[in-house]
Every structure is written in structure tokens, then in C-alpha cells.
Enzyme design. Structure first.
Site, PDB file in Angstrom:
ATOM      1  CG  ASP A 188      -2.315   0.405   0.947  1.00 34.90           C
ATOM      2  OD1 ASP A 188      -2.500   1.514   0.425  1.00 34.90           O
ATOM      3  OD2 ASP A 188      -3.239  -0.381   1.244  1.00 34.90           O
ATOM      4  CG  ASP A 214      -4.922   5.557   1.090  1.00 31.40           C
ATOM      5  OD1 ASP A 214      -5.731   4.652   1.317  1.00 31.40           O
ATOM      6  OD2 ASP A 214      -4.948   6.664   1.654  1.00 31.40           O
ATOM      7  CD  GLU A 228      -9.013   4.341  -1.723  1.00 36.06           C
ATOM      8  OE1 GLU A 228      -9.952   3.936  -1.037  1.00 36.06           O
ATOM      9  OE2 GLU A 228      -8.084   5.024  -1.255  1.00 36.06           O
ATOM     10  CG  HIS A 277      -9.275  -1.687   4.101  1.00 38.84           C
ATOM     11  ND1 HIS A 277      -8.983  -1.663   2.749  1.00 38.84           N
ATOM     12  CD2 HIS A 277      -8.934  -0.476   4.576  1.00 38.84           C
ATOM     13  CE1 HIS A 277      -8.473  -0.481   2.443  1.00 38.84           C
ATOM     14  NE2 HIS A 277      -8.437   0.261   3.533  1.00 38.84           N
ATOM     15  CG  ASP A 278     -11.768   1.645   3.252  1.00 43.90           C
ATOM     16  OD1 ASP A 278     -11.336   1.586   4.420  1.00 43.90           O
ATOM     17  OD2 ASP A 278     -11.101   2.111   2.299  1.00 43.90           O
TER      18      ASP A 278
HETATM   19  C1  NOJ Z   1      -8.575   4.961   1.906  1.00 48.77           C
HETATM   20  C2  NOJ Z   1      -8.275   3.750   2.728  1.00 48.77           C
HETATM   21  O1  NOJ Z   1      -8.715   2.614   2.051  1.00 48.77           O
HETATM   22  C3  NOJ Z   1      -8.947   3.952   4.060  1.00 48.77           C
HETATM   23  O2  NOJ Z   1      -8.939   2.803   4.852  1.00 48.77           O
HETATM   24  C4  NOJ Z   1      -8.269   5.105   4.750  1.00 48.77           C
HETATM   25  O3  NOJ Z   1      -8.957   5.404   5.939  1.00 48.77           O
HETATM   26  C5  NOJ Z   1      -8.252   6.355   3.873  1.00 48.77           C
HETATM   27  N1  NOJ Z   1      -7.933   6.087   2.507  1.00 48.77           N
HETATM   28  C6  NOJ Z   1      -7.243   7.335   4.393  1.00 48.77           C
HETATM   29  O4  NOJ Z   1      -5.944   6.859   4.183  1.00 48.77           O
END
Ligand code: NOJ
Length: 562
Positions: A98, A200, A257, A330-331
């Protein structure tokens, strides 16, 4: 369209904190991952993506990085990481890391320097602004984790920008030194032998000059300022520069992302000729069950919206660029609870959803536990939750007078901890995740849903994923074939075709808990279909008539000669 290993791969995401704890401290770790590599190899995945494992104070579980070139103590040592990499490579798999460079931790040494004085050499590594005339924040942007995106710092009497938590100050990408530091750090990891990066919120790194106020929202002090920082003015320049300075000389993949990315923009970002990134994570399809109030504003998903959206992405990147395919990470809440049925039809609907996704064109991503059909969780007390986004939202809504029950309802559906409960390995204490006290409670359903059970049962979700992955490896049509949606308005079936070199896959998924008839397009009448995979026992070869009958959540894929 060029052939690339990352187009032919299936990626498995590991959230290390919740994966497997090897030393009994309640937190997953690198050696815990190494212990499970044979399990992952047997599943058949090609690439492992590790959510951040760097040194971090864990305000946002590692997405707040204190040292980009050190391993988090709780996860182990650099030696453990090197061992993991070599064990991954030894099994013929790849490893991607990451990359979190929109922001760092406020405990990063750059920020410690930056906040010291206005003339510190690191001052411009971050985004500092004086308050407005009345002393209030420089603009009205809202943090993704509630409240203002600005934090006042007494030492120098200015505010710094943090699009996420106040312990995640945004780096200033306008400063060429910041960019050089990042590219150097990326090369350092690539030289260690990694196979790429997941980036990210990387489309947030270029902010609109002047950082203008966002459109105010009625009754709210702060407003989402996405239009001024998502896909900003210099984003393509920065990503191209990153590609040239860091990625170009390595055989490595990138997945970026990008909240707020559209298919048109994605085509630009992933057009091979532009040399920016290989693929993006888009958010449109996981926003379809949110109302105008954002992710916590629940609304039911309409199947036709999902079909319309995913098909739009399939088409937009059919000839130029490349798609990523995901439902979980994970989100995001667990897909079987969200889009399937996590009760009576848990196994069957998890397989149906997987069929839909894995038969599309793009690189599929599997999130840990998805392959055994893990579900959302309902903790009674807010104190049992750990996620900063959830906790901040809860506090803010309670202060606004929203009843506890109402907030919990939205957390049960959308909270990020749904995905973060530890992986359920077996029926032992704490599902075999840890011998200690787990950092986040387990989903109590581990007595039934666990990897040991799934590996032992040939009809499990796990073995179905294995077959899907194997099919992708052995059938070019799945990787490189075209895509055509059938019956866009239908609210029962998600059906599409994948044409390729004289053959076609016909994918039909019943998204409902009812038995239903699928009306075939006329051209199929009298043709023969060979069954490639199905989540229900079904004839191996059929001569198509005008209709096919489907049981609840049934999915079938046929190969047809055209
Ligand atoms: C996206 C990530 O997937 C998430 O878990 C994180 O809280 C935010 N970006 C901030 O880094």
C-alpha cells in the site's frame, strides 16, 4: 490491447491487523501471513496486496504512516517482511504494498519539523494556511472522518489541512521535494523486490489553487470539497511523473484508489500510452446504496442501477485502459450481507455474486474472508467498535441529537469494522485468529463460518472461488473477451455475454431469493451450451429453448459457439 501479467491475475487483499496473529498479542502480523501462504496458494490467487504494514501510531490502522521505510512493531520486523516476500515469491505469487502518500502521520518526522516554525525547511511539505479574518478555518471543507478538514496548530498560529483524521496531515504535492522523497521511497521498496503498489486516495494529491470554499450544505458548517481536490488540476502530471521516476523501470503493477473517478477519467488514467497507472479502484458501484446524505444515508440497491453502472465501466475501458473488479475491501461492508443474503442463502448468494464479478473483464480483487463468505457483524455497544470513521460519525450524530438506535442501524449496514473483524480460521477460541485478546471482537458466527470448514467442504464458497480463479487462468475469454449486457431493465437477473474469437460466455445470475425464468435472446434458440460453472447442480450440456429456469440466487455460465 496489450497482454500483461496483471491483467491475467487475481489479487487477494490482506488487512494484516485482522488476518492471523502468530505471537498471541491479539494483532495480526507478518509471520501470521507467512503461516497462511499455502492456504492462499491453494486458493490460486496470483498477487497479494498488503494494507499498510509501516510504522504507524494507528490512528487509522496504519493509513497514518510515521515512517515509510520501517515495519510496524506490532506486525514484526523488516526481516519478517523480507522472509514473507521471499516465501511469497517462492510460491510463484507476487506481493504489492500500500502506498499512502496523500498524507502521512502527524508523527512523521517531516511533520514534526514542519509544525516547528514557518521558516522550517519542511514547512512546505504540508499544507498550512492562516485562518480567515475571524480566525475560523481557511475554508469550509469537511474531513472524510467528520468535522473540519483543518486543524489549528498553536505553535505557529496556522491551520494544516487533513482530508482524513487530524493525525493524517495532507502532504503538499506542489512541493517538488515532497515528490522526490516519495519517488525515492517507492524505488527503495521496488528495489527490495516488490511487485507494485496500491495507491491510497491518490487522485486527491493535486488540490485546486486557492483552496476555495465548497458549496455550502443546508444546516451544515462543513461541506465535502471533492471538486477542489479529487482529480485536481495537476493530477495527470503528477501520476505521469511518478510513473517515469519510480515505476517505469520495474515490472510492477499499480492500482490507484480514486474516489470520485468517472469512466472517462479512468480511461485517461489507465491508457497505457499515457503511462500513469495500470488500473483504478472506482467507487460508483459501491455508492449506489447511499442517498444524497452520503454513505450513512441508507437506501436499497436497485439491480438495474448496478447493472447499468458496472456495464458502463466495462464498456468504457473495453479497448483502452483496464478495470479493477471488487465488491469488498477493508472499507466496505461484506458483500454477501450487502448485495446477497447472509441467512438461508449465504453460501449460494456469495457464489452468485462472485460469479458475476469474476466473469467480468478486469483484474478481480478478493478481500480476506470473502472467499469463505464472511458476513457483516452487529456489536451491541458502540464501545465495541474501533474504526475512527465510525466512532467520529457516531459522536457527531449523537451531538446532533440522532438516536443511538438509528445510528447503529447505519453502522450495521455500512461500518468499516464489518470488514475488519478477524479472519475466521476454525472453531477454536477466537476462531484460531489469536491465542490472546483480539484487538477487535470476532463475529460470533465463526463456529459455522470458518476456513477449516470451507476447505473441508467441496461445496463451500472457498472451493467455488478456487474454481473461478482456475477458470480465469485457463480461459482467455474471461481475461480478454468483450462484454455485452443483456436485459438492462430486468430487476431479477444480471446477465451478460463475453464474446471472444468465435465463442461466447453467457453469464446469468439470479439476484433474488425467488425462483425465476430467464428469457433467452432469440439467437440462442436451438444452440448448444456447455456449462462452465454454476452454484447449483445443473446439466453439463443443454440445447437452449426459449427460457431457462433458475432457483433462488442461482448462477450459471455457459460456453456457446457463435
Ligand atoms: C482509503 C483507505 O482505504 C482507508 O482505509 C483510509 O482510511 C483512507 N484512505 C485514508 O488513508
Amino acid at each position: 490491447m496489450s497482454r500483461q501479467w496483471w491483467k491475467e491475475s487475481v489479487v487477494y487483499q490482506i488487512y494484516p491487523r485482522s488476518f492471523n496473529d502468530s505471537n498471541g498479542d491479539g494483532v495480526g502480523d507478518l509471520n501470521g501471513i507467512t503461516e497462511k501462504l499455502d492456504y492462499l496458494k491453494d486458493l490460486g490467487v496470483d498477487v497479494l496486496w498488503l494494507s499498510p504494514v509501516y510504522d504507524s501510531p494507528n490512528d487509522d490502522n496504519g493509513y497514518d504512516i510515521r515512517d515509510y521505510q520501517a515495519i510496524m512493531d506490532e506486525f514484526g520486523t523488516m526481516e519478517d517482511w523480507e522472509n514473507l516476500l521471499s516465501e511469497v515469491h517462492g510460491r510463484g505469487m507476487r506481493l504489492i504494498m500500500d502506498l499512502v502518500v496523500n498524507h502521512s502521520s502527524d508523527e512523521h518526522k517531516w511533520f514534526a519539523e514542519s509544525r516547528k516554525s514557518k521558516d522550517n525547511p519542511y514547512r512546505d511539505y504540508y499544507i498550512w494556511r492562516p485562518g480567515k479574518e475571524d480566525g475560523s478555518e481557511p475554508n469550509n471543507w469537511e474531513s472524510a472522518f467528520s468535522g473540519s478538514a483543518w486543524q489549528y496548530d498553536e505553535q505557529t498560529g496556522e491551520y494544516f489541512l487533513h482530508l482524513f483524521s487530524k493525525k493524517q496531515p495532507d502532504l503538499n504535492w506542489e512541493n517538488p521535494k515532497v515528490r522526490e522523497e516519495v519517488y525515492g521511497m517507492m524505488r527503495w521498496w521496488l528495489d527490495k523486490g516488490i511487485d507494485g503498489f496500491r495507491m491510497d486516495v491518490v487522485n486527491f494529491i493535486s488540490k485546486v489553487e486557492g483552496l476555495p470554499d465548497a458549496e455550502p450544505q443546508e444546516g451544515k458548517k462543513y461541506a465535502p470539497g471533492g471538486e477542489y481536490f479529487a482529480n485536481g488540476p495537476r493530477i495527470h502530471e503528477f501520476l505521469h511523473e511518478m510513473n517515469q521516476e519510480a515505476m517505469k523501470n520495474y515490472d510492477a503493477m499499480t492500482v490507484a484508489e480514486m474516489p470520485g473517478v468517472t469512466p472517462d477519467l479512468a480511461q485517461k488514467y489507465t491508457d497505457e500510452a499515457r503511462e500513469e497507472v495500470d488500473m483504478v479502484f472506482q467507487f460508483e458501484h459501491v455508492d449506489l446504496d447511499s442517498g444524497p446524505g452520503g454513505k450513512w444515508d441508507l437506501r436499497p440497491l436497485r439491480l438495474r442501477d448496478l447493472k447499468e453502472n458496472l456495464s458502463k465501466w466495462q464498456k468504457a475501458l473495453e479497448h483502452k485502459g483496464w478495470n479493477s473488479l471488487y465488491m469488498n475491501n477493508h472499507d466496505q461492508p461484506r458483500m454477501v450481507s450487502r448485495f446477497g443474503n447472509d441467512g438461508e442463502y449465504r453460501v449460494k448468494s456469495a457464489k452468485m455474486l462472485a460469479t458475476m464479478l469474476h466473469m467480468m473483464k478486469g483484474t478481480p480483487y478478493i478481500y480476506q474472508g470473502e472467499e469463505i463468505g464472511m458476513t457483516n457483524v452487529k456489536f451491541e455497544s458502540i464501545n465495541e467498535y474501533e474504526d475512527i470513521e465510525t466512532l467520529n460519525m457516531y459522536r457527531e450524530k449523537r451531538a446532533e441529537g440522532v438516536p443511538h438506535e438509528e445510528i447503529m442501524k447505519s453502522i450495521y449496514v455500512k461500518g468499516r469494522d464489518n470488514a475488519r473483524t478477524p479472519v475466521q480460521w476454525n472453531t477454536e477460541k477466537n476462531a484460531g485468529f489469536t491465542t490472546g485478546e483480539p484487538w477487535l471482537k470476532l463475529n460470533p458466527n465463526y463456529t459455522e463460518i470458518n476456513a477449516e470448514q470451507a476447505v473441508a467442504d467441496p461445496d463451500s464458497v472457498y472451493h467455488y472461488y478456487r474454481r473461478l480463479i482456475e477458470l480465469r487462468h485457463n480461459n482467455e475469454v474471461i481475461v480478454y473477451g468483450g462484454y455485452d449486457l443483456l436485459q438492462p431493465e430486468d430487476e431479477t437477473f444480471f446477465a451478460f455475454e463475453r464474446p471472444y474469437q468465435g465463442e461466447k460466455l453467457l453469464v446469468i445470475c439470479n439476484f433474488t431469493g425467488e425462483q425465476a425464468e430467464f428469457v433467452l435472446p432469440e439467437e440462442y434458440s436451438g444452440k448448444e451450451g456447455g456449462l462452465l460453472i454454476s452454484n447449483t447442480e445443473s446439466e453439463e450440456v443443454v440445447t437452449f429453448d426459449t427460457k431457462l429456469s433458475f432457483t433462488p440466487y442461482e448462477a450459471r455460465v455457459y460456453r456457446v459457439m457463435v
